[in-house]
Design a protein around this motif. Structure first.
Motif, PDB file in Angstrom:
ATOM      1  N   GLN A  54       3.733  -1.974 -13.213  1.00  0.00           N
ATOM      2  CA  GLN A  54       2.320  -2.308 -13.398  1.00  0.00           C
ATOM      3  C   GLN A  54       2.004  -2.437 -14.888  1.00  0.00           C
ATOM      4  O   GLN A  54       1.192  -3.243 -15.292  1.00  0.00           O
ATOM      5  N   LYS A  55       2.670  -1.599 -15.698  1.00  0.00           N
ATOM      6  CA  LYS A  55       2.413  -1.610 -17.143  1.00  0.00           C
ATOM      7  C   LYS A  55       3.002  -2.846 -17.808  1.00  0.00           C
ATOM      8  O   LYS A  55       2.600  -3.224 -18.897  1.00  0.00           O
ATOM      9  N   PHE A  66       7.624   4.976  -6.386  1.00  0.00           N
ATOM     10  CA  PHE A  66       6.294   5.093  -7.009  1.00  0.00           C
ATOM     11  C   PHE A  66       6.386   5.076  -8.536  1.00  0.00           C
ATOM     12  O   PHE A  66       5.513   4.520  -9.198  1.00  0.00           O
ATOM     13  N   LEU A  67       7.482   5.632  -9.063  1.00  0.00           N
ATOM     14  CA  LEU A  67       7.710   5.575 -10.508  1.00  0.00           C
ATOM     15  C   LEU A  67       7.850   4.103 -10.920  1.00  0.00           C
ATOM     16  O   LEU A  67       7.240   3.650 -11.897  1.00  0.00           O
ATOM     17  N   ARG A 120       4.494   2.148 -10.870  1.00  0.00           N
ATOM     18  CA  ARG A 120       3.650   2.384 -12.057  1.00  0.00           C
ATOM     19  C   ARG A 120       4.272   1.758 -13.303  1.00  0.00           C
ATOM     20  O   ARG A 120       3.584   1.221 -14.147  1.00  0.00           O
ATOM     21  N   VAL A 168       5.909   4.220   1.174  1.00  0.00           N
ATOM     22  CA  VAL A 168       6.627   5.422   1.653  1.00  0.00           C
ATOM     23  C   VAL A 168       7.498   5.034   2.857  1.00  0.00           C
ATOM     24  O   VAL A 168       8.683   5.373   2.922  1.00  0.00           O
ATOM     25  N   LYS A 219       0.865  -1.186   0.000  1.00  0.00           N
ATOM     26  CA  LYS A 219       0.000   0.000   0.000  1.00  0.00           C
ATOM     27  C   LYS A 219       0.908   1.244   0.000  1.00  0.00           C
ATOM     28  O   LYS A 219       2.096   1.143   0.344  1.00  0.00           O
ATOM     29  N   SER A 220       0.320   2.391  -0.306  1.00  0.00           N
ATOM     30  CA  SER A 220       1.133   3.620  -0.411  1.00  0.00           C
ATOM     31  C   SER A 220       1.873   3.941   0.879  1.00  0.00           C
ATOM     32  O   SER A 220       3.059   4.290   0.864  1.00  0.00           O
ATOM     33  N   PHE A 273      13.781  11.535  -3.337  1.00  0.00           N
ATOM     34  CA  PHE A 273      14.042  10.872  -4.623  1.00  0.00           C
ATOM     35  C   PHE A 273      13.879   9.355  -4.536  1.00  0.00           C
ATOM     36  O   PHE A 273      13.517   8.726  -5.529  1.00  0.00           O
ATOM     37  N   ILE A 308      11.546   7.925  -2.654  1.00  0.00           N
ATOM     38  CA  ILE A 308      10.080   7.767  -2.715  1.00  0.00           C
ATOM     39  C   ILE A 308       9.611   7.957  -4.169  1.00  0.00           C
ATOM     40  O   ILE A 308       8.806   7.166  -4.676  1.00  0.00           O
ATOM     41  N   ALA A 309      10.159   8.987  -4.836  1.00  0.00           N
ATOM     42  CA  ALA A 309       9.776   9.233  -6.239  1.00  0.00           C
ATOM     43  C   ALA A 309      10.099   7.997  -7.086  1.00  0.00           C
ATOM     44  O   ALA A 309       9.279   7.560  -7.895  1.00  0.00           O
TER      45      ALA A 309
END
Lengths: 304, 158
Positions: A118-119, A111-112, A115, A70, A65-66, A105, A107-108
């Motif tokens: 996921q693709k 999440f990057l 995503r 984090v 989860k988010s 950075f 954390i960035a």
């Protein structure tokens, strides 16, 4: 999903991302990609982003989860900072300064990565990694040179003659530190001694932890201009390889009404990048060094 | 509706930096970091909204070009969610006016005169309302696709 699998996956994320960081920083340091010894922006930006992406690749199996992503990214960043303390022998204050950059950075990147994976598009994944790697190499091979000046001024209720003797050298500053970085352990200026009152004389700026900056007076115009070059910096891990103080200057301007404007200038060269982040800190620290010294000079001069 | 002052300041004064690669995502991570420290339950709500939207047929989630996550249906954007809980959704003008009358949403924080609206998720009820807002936009987009004439050779012939 078992607890053991969860823990093992988490550990793999921590271990592999930190290993990658260690390899990249090691490669950078020991191949001496930077002749000047500067720590380039890629070390503090691209490496944490890659760490986040790599950890995300492992952690996608446990579908975090988010909040967890984090939280674990912050732990990952803390581990990287701990390794920098152990292996790179960085100072505690330095690591405190660098930590917001690393955390954001990582954390960035996490999440990057989430995503991206996921693709499930291998072309996209390879492109992102390649692009970041190219930026890292290009940045590492580019020339980095940044010199800046910080200037501060203060009006003192005394004549230039009354102030001058306290500018060249001054007794120990007894006032408590009021700048938060000084309060948590960063050395603050404490005293200045001088060999003589002439051009070419040696000067020493002694800090609260006993470290000394060796200086040489290059301009000596009584009641007007004292300029000195820094010829020897202390081997303090907080500043070694990060910042060089090049020159200092005190200018006195008679206001013609019994007051004098005291101007303090310092020139420094930064060896840590990105400038948009580190120069904020360098300016703030230099300004507070100035203010501590100038307020002391003001107090001594106005006392008579 | 309580505004996020830091977010508004950055959008207004540093918005010109939005096209710098990765920068909006870094800013969004900064928002996440802040929410994690100050109001972590909001991140759970955002996850819940994402999970619900992904259950609707044909929806996918990706990164929004200016930070946050974007929900698409058949390649058309439904809305996007910034990590400070700001939801931006696209409607027809009629629907926007109708929802504005309910008094819970506001015109978009940048493009006030467009069909976009903005809504800050601050409470559990707001989270449920955000899902409703996205569902309305989803139904609208779905309806548009359903009423679109199928492409045939005859339809383009003179």
């Amino acid at each position: 999903m078992t607890t053991n699998f969860y823990r093992a996956t988490l550990l793999k994320g921590f271990a592999m991302s930190n290993l990658l960081a260690l390899l990249m920083v090691g490669l950078f340091k020991y191949t001496k990609l930077q002749d000047s010894g500067a720590l380039v922006f890629s070390i503090f930006v691209i490496v944490p982003i890659l760490m986040g992406i790599v950890s995300s690749w492992f952690w996608m199996k446990i579908n975090l989860k988010s909040n967890a992503l984090v939280g674990y990214s912050l732990i990952n960043g803390s581990l990287a900072i701990l390794f920098s303390y152990v292996f790179l022998r960085e100072g505690v204050i330095c690591l405190l300064i660098v930590s917001p950059l690393i955390f954001v950075f990582i954390i960035a990147g996490a999440f990057l990565g989430k995503r991206m994976f996921q693709k499930n598009n291998q072309t996209l994944n390879v492109s992102v990694f390649s692009l970041l790697f190219v930026v890292f190499v290009t940045d590492s091979l580019s020339e980095h040179n940044y010199v800046n000046l910080v200037a501060d001024e203060m009006v003192i209720n005394a004549t230039p003659e009354q102030i001058w003797k306290h500018v060249v050298a001054f007794e120990k500053i007894e006032k408590k530190d009021d700048y938060w970085l000084f309060q948590i352990g960063m050395p603050s200026p404490a005293q200045t001694t001088v060999e003589g009152y002439y051009k070419g004389a040696g000067r020493k700026c002694i800090f609260s932890n006993g470290y000394t900056f060796d200086e040489k007076i290059v301009t000596y115009e009584p009641n007007k201009d004292l300029t000195f070059d820094i010829i020897g910096q202390p081997l303090d891990p907080e500043i070694m390889g990060h910042i060089d103080i090049l020159r200092g200057q005190f200018l006195l301007k008679d206001n013609g009404n019994g007051t004098t404007t005291l101007i303090g200038n310092s020139w420094y060269r930064l060896h840590v990048f990105p400038i948009w982040y580190y120069d904020i800190w360098a300016k703030s620290i230099t300004r507070n060094v100035h203010l501590r010294v100038m307020e002391h000079i003001k107090m001594l001069s106005e006392k008579g | 509706m309580k505004k996020d002052k830091v977010f508004s300041f950055v959008v207004r004064h540093l918005g010109f930096l939005k096209d710098v690669p990765l920068l909006p995502h870094v800013f969004d991570s900064l928002l996440k970091f802040r929410v994690f420290l100050r109001n972590p339950v909001l991140l759970d709500w955002l996850d819940e909204i994402e999970a619900e939207v992904l259950q609707w047929e044909g929806t996918v989630v990706g990164l929004h070009q200016y930070g946050g996550i974007q929900f698409d249906h058949k390649g058309k954007e439904i809305g996007h969610l910034h990590s400070n809980g700001l939801l931006d959704v696209l409607y027809t003008r009629e629907m926007k006016l109708l929802l504005l009358k309910e008094g819970r949403i506001q015109p978009h924080h940048v493009f006030e005169k467009s069909g976009w609206i903005s809504f800050y998720i601050l409470t559990k009820e707001d989270k449920n309302y955000a899902k409703e807002l996205l569902k309305i936009a989803y139904d609208q987009v779905q309806k548009k696709f359903a009423t679109r004439k199928p492409y045939t050779a005859q339809s383009v012939s003179p």
